[in-house]
Design a protein around this motif. Structure first.
Motif, mmCIF file in Angstrom:
data_model
loop_
_atom_site.group_PDB
_atom_site.id
_atom_site.type_symbol
_atom_site.label_atom_id
_atom_site.label_comp_id
_atom_site.label_asym_id
_atom_site.label_seq_id
_atom_site.Cartn_x
_atom_site.Cartn_y
_atom_site.Cartn_z
ATOM 1 N N ARG A 216 0.914 -1.140 0.214
ATOM 2 C CA ARG A 216 -0.052 -0.092 0.066
ATOM 3 C C ARG A 216 0.948 1.352 -0.044
ATOM 4 O O ARG A 216 0.606 2.333 -0.741
ATOM 5 C CB ARG A 216 -0.921 -0.214 1.138
ATOM 6 N N PRO A 244 -9.169 -7.291 -8.858
ATOM 7 C CA PRO A 244 -8.707 -6.151 -8.540
ATOM 8 C C PRO A 244 -9.413 -5.517 -7.337
ATOM 9 O O PRO A 244 -8.719 -4.482 -6.846
ATOM 10 C CB PRO A 244 -9.201 -5.097 -9.711
ATOM 11 N N PHE A 245 -10.694 -5.702 -7.125
ATOM 12 C CA PHE A 245 -11.475 -4.854 -6.085
ATOM 13 C C PHE A 245 -11.505 -5.891 -4.614
ATOM 14 O O PHE A 245 -12.348 -5.525 -3.883
ATOM 15 C CB PHE A 245 -12.728 -4.830 -6.470
ATOM 16 N N PRO A 247 -9.690 -5.773 -1.854
ATOM 17 C CA PRO A 247 -9.854 -4.801 -0.383
ATOM 18 C C PRO A 247 -11.370 -4.125 -0.594
ATOM 19 O O PRO A 247 -11.426 -3.526 1.002
ATOM 20 C CB PRO A 247 -8.737 -3.950 -0.695
ATOM 21 N N ILE A 248 -12.062 -3.996 -1.371
ATOM 22 C CA ILE A 248 -13.291 -3.264 -1.365
ATOM 23 C C ILE A 248 -14.413 -4.344 -1.047
ATOM 24 O O ILE A 248 -15.427 -4.111 -0.231
ATOM 25 C CB ILE A 248 -13.802 -2.342 -2.383
ATOM 26 N N SER A 259 -2.629 -3.405 -1.607
ATOM 27 C CA SER A 259 -3.342 -2.813 -2.433
ATOM 28 C C SER A 259 -3.557 -3.625 -3.599
ATOM 29 O O SER A 259 -2.622 -4.058 -4.023
ATOM 30 C CB SER A 259 -2.855 -1.507 -2.698
ATOM 31 N N MET A 260 -4.860 -3.251 -4.326
ATOM 32 C CA MET A 260 -4.727 -4.023 -5.450
ATOM 33 C C MET A 260 -5.251 -3.083 -6.615
ATOM 34 O O MET A 260 -4.581 -2.095 -6.854
ATOM 35 C CB MET A 260 -5.940 -5.144 -5.328
ATOM 36 N N GLY A 261 -6.251 -3.421 -7.143
ATOM 37 C CA GLY A 261 -6.857 -2.476 -8.365
ATOM 38 C C GLY A 261 -6.325 -3.012 -9.805
ATOM 39 O O GLY A 261 -5.642 -4.000 -9.981
ATOM 40 N N HIS A 262 -6.720 -2.490 -10.723
ATOM 41 C CA HIS A 262 -6.414 -3.160 -12.276
ATOM 42 C C HIS A 262 -4.854 -3.063 -12.478
ATOM 43 O O HIS A 262 -4.210 -3.946 -12.875
ATOM 44 C CB HIS A 262 -7.094 -2.459 -13.240
#
Lengths: 582, 161
Positions: A216, A244-245, A247-248, A259-262
């Protein structure tokens, strides 16, 4: 994509081999049903002759299901805006029509909900680690050096998977000889446990790949991004993309530093790096969901195939998507629960893919002998928990299923169980897509675990204002029905009890939900309502576990009648949408 | 992941931060907020509730020119609305300041970076976002205002899968 004439012929050939065109080979069983004559599973159903020189075997979203199950595909899987009627957002007859498949065939049962109960009784259970292992063994015997790839959501979804903190499933992956995998629900066991299991896999030659999981603060990668393998002299790179999502959509506090995401820029760098390392074929092993995978394919350069999962959409044939250089990328999703094994053969000459051959093989447990070593692993893994799992908690007079954009019969009961068990006015239950289907008859504690198990399944009982309740519906709808697939978080619409609403998926955030009524009265924005739910992602909870609330509901009621699940009033979507059937 | 590579990245980051720290002052509003340390205009800035007022308070104008020479990096969907990582970089010359705004926040001014003349115009900051909003980055280059914006979704989360 539009099928070219050649694609169509190839598909017909595959269907012919599968008995779809009246194949007259020896049969395993035959039956006449009320609505038509089921075609038997031909004996050569699993004969897939090797073609080409690079071979990829793929499955996804096993969700802890080591034993054969039933799994009903949805009758509501809506495509809206640009995606109306586009794969994979097709259901039932529309799906059969699109792919030129016949009804009353093994494929029709595998890929659609049509005649579900009859077909399930006729064809028997699907998946099962030992049966999948036999199919893998057969495909590999024809294709020495074939890569076996797993798009993730393997470690989670059953009692034994949860109680061994994923070990049962990692053992399954090692035994099956998975070459590479990526993750999503894997992360619910927490950062330390994930790293332990990743190391365990690595020791057995199974690589966990996830280019988009980074520290992160420092943005350092946590996992390897890609691996290089050589098949018949052709260097093949496999790049991993975790969900990608995570953590949400799942509890980020279980892996607070990740942290992830595309991270598409980094992904492109990894692809370019693999190419400069000599890769002639680049495969993206993804857990982003099929629509998002297709969006990736439009943006990334140099990807030959995306083998994906997450949205549990099995496709009978790859989508061919054009990348920014005008080159094709094949996009495949293999379905869930061990129900399918994709076999993708590539013909690579002079560093380029000249042709491909594909089958997404349904795994029918009755048509594949269990592989003995895997069977003993399955037995060993279940043995300590068998008594607990096989408790009969109740019985039902209809099919219990979950999948569908708005509701399923199992979630209908779960939502009622939450209202009753937690003494609430309304209930929310997340639109998860995992959880096998149960045929009419006995319901066991294992069935309850399969619908609810996770590391954060505690139920909650809170007060929420009417406005907050509406915001939750809007927020979830904005993920599923967003016109930008890069914002899709997967899952289906949150299921509810104690309320009614109308939804127009085609509208924008904040405008989709209307006519919200709570217990027969129009929703009052400032009034507080008592809401029961489970699987809170924000902080650890200490309420009773969802599986106990569900099992207690069955125990208290004994025989439970399966009614039509509550469906919100649908607006803005025409009845002829190919992702909608009643 | 090789330790050496991590170290290299950290070193790069620290070098950059040091360079920035040595010649500039950073005020992250809402992060450093002892009111007596703030000048009068800053107090007023905190009280503004609209983007236009915020821009006026900080930059003396509510209009800026859209520019692709201002690069704003922010997640499409925030993993945690309380700490959303954003960074701004620009290839524009003679940059005096880089400023960040979240129009949907009650207090839209998020961060003001005053840069010294030798500072590399590149900043990273965690900002708080109450709700889904555009994030606006404006830089002052040669006395002119240039900016860009990106939408960041803040969601209630859950339900994936």
């Amino acid at each position: 994509m539009r099928l070219s004439r050649r694609d169509f012929l190839e598909l017909m050939l595959a269907a012919g081999a599968a008995g779809g065109l009246g194949h007259s080979g020896k049969t395993l069983a035959g039956s006449r049903s009320g609505s038509g004559e089921w075609r038997e599973i031909p004996q050569d159903f699993y004969d897939v002759p090797r073609k080409g020189n690079v071979h990829l075997l793929h499955f996804s979203d096993l969700h802890g299901q080591l034993k054969p199950v039933h799994f009903r595909e949805p009758n509501v899987n809506l495509g809206i805006h640009d995606f109306k009627g586009e794969p994979p957002l097709l259901v039932g007859k529309a799906l059969l029509r699109h792919y030129g498949l016949d009804r009353f065939t093994p494929e029709a049962h595998a890929f659609t909900y049509l005649d579900f109960r009859e077909a399930a009784e006729y064809y028997g259970r699907v998946g099962g680690a030992a049966h999948l292992a036999t199919a893998v063994k057969r495909a590999r015997a024809e294709r020495p050096g074939a890569l076996l790839l797993d798009s993730g959501d393997t470690w989670h979804g059953s009692g034994p998977a949860l109680w061994t903190e994923g070990q049962a499933m990692a053992d399954f992956q090692k035994q099956l000889g998975v070459d590479a995998c990526t993750g999503h629900w894997e992360f619910i066991y927490g950062d330390k446990r994930v790293q332990e299991l990743v190391e365990d896999l690595q020791g057995a030659g199974t690589r966990f790949l996830a280019q988009n999981v980074v520290d992160r603060d420092w943005l350092d990668p946590i996992f390897d991004a890609y691996t290089l393998h050589e098949q018949n002299g052709v260097p093949v790179a496999v790049v991993g993309q975790a969900f990608p999502f995570t953590p949400i959509a799942n509890p980020g506090y279980m892996f607070p530093q990740w942290s992830m995401g595309h991270r598409l820029e980094r992904l492109q760098e990894q692809i370019d790096k693999a190419r400069s390392d000599g890769a002639q074929v680049v495969v993206l092993l993804s857990h982003a969901g099929m629509l998002t995978d297709m969006a990736y394919a439009r943006q990334l350069r140099g990807v030959d195939a995306i083998l994906g999962g997450h949205t549990h959409d099995p496709v009978p044939y790859p989508e061919k998507v054009t990348d920014p250089d005008g080159e094709p990328t094949l996009v495949v999703n293999s379905g869930s629960n061990g129900k399918f094994l994709s076999v993708l053969d590539l013909e690579v000459r002079g560093g380029r893919i000249r042709d491909f051959h594909y089958r997404n093989l349904p795994i029918f447990a009755n048509a594949l002998e269990p592989e003995p070593e895997m069977q003993s692993l399955v037995d060993r893994v279940h043995e300590p928990y068998q008594d607990r799992l096989s408790e009969v908690v109740g019985e039902v007079d209809g099919v219990l299923y979950r999948r569908g954009n708005f509701n399923g019969t199992f979630d209908e009961i779960l939502a009622r169980a939450l209202i009753e068990g937690r003494d609430a006015e309304v209930a929310f239950t997340p639109g998860f897509r995992w959880g096998p289907t149960v045929l009419p008859g006995k319901v066991t504690f294992e069935d309850c675990m399969n619908q609810t198990c996770s590391t954060y399944s505690e139920t909650t009982r809170d007060e929420m204002t009417g406005e907050q309740i509406k915001n939750i519906l809007e927020d979830v709808a904005n993920s599923i029905f967003n016109e930008d697939p890069m914002l899709h978080r997967g899952g289906d619409m949150v299921r509810t009890a104690g309320m009614r609403y109308a939804i127009d998926p085609t509208r924008k955030m904040g405008e989709r939900i209307s006519e919200l009524e709570i217990n027969g009265e129009p929703m009052r924005p400032k009034r507080k309502y008592v809401v029961a739910s489970w699987a809170d992602v924000n902080e650890p909870q200490d309420g009773p576990q969802a599986w106990d609330v569900l099992a207690d509901y069955f125990r208290n009621h004994g025989a439970v009648s399966v009614d039509e699940p509550y469906l919100p009033q649908l607006k803005g979507v025409s009845r002829d949408n190919p992702g909608l059937a009643s | 992941m090789a330790t050496q590579e991590i170290d290299t990245q950290r070193r790069k980051f620290l070098t950059g931060a040091l360079a920035l720290g040595g010649v500039s002052t950073a005020i992250g509003l809402g992060v450093l907020a002892p009111s007596r340390a703030l000048a009068k205009w800053q107090e007023e800035a905190i009280m503004t509730t609209s983007l236009d007022d915020g821009l006026n308070q900080v930059l003396g104008s509510s209009t800026y020119q859209e520019s692709d020479q201002v690069q704003l990096d922010a997640p499409e969907v925030a993993e945690n609305g309380a700490t959303v990582p954003v960074s701004v970089e620009t290839s524009l010359p003679n940059v005096d300041n880089i400023t960040l705004y979240v129009p949907e926040n009650n207090a839209p001014i998020s961060a003001v970076f005053e840069l010294g003349s030798r500072a590399r115009p590149s900043i990273s900051q965690r900002i708080q976002m109450a709700d889904t909003s555009e994030v606006v980055a404006v830089v002052k280059s040669n006395g002119q205002l240039y900016g860009t914006s990106r939408k960041v979704q803040v969601t209630v989360g859950g339900c994936g899968g």
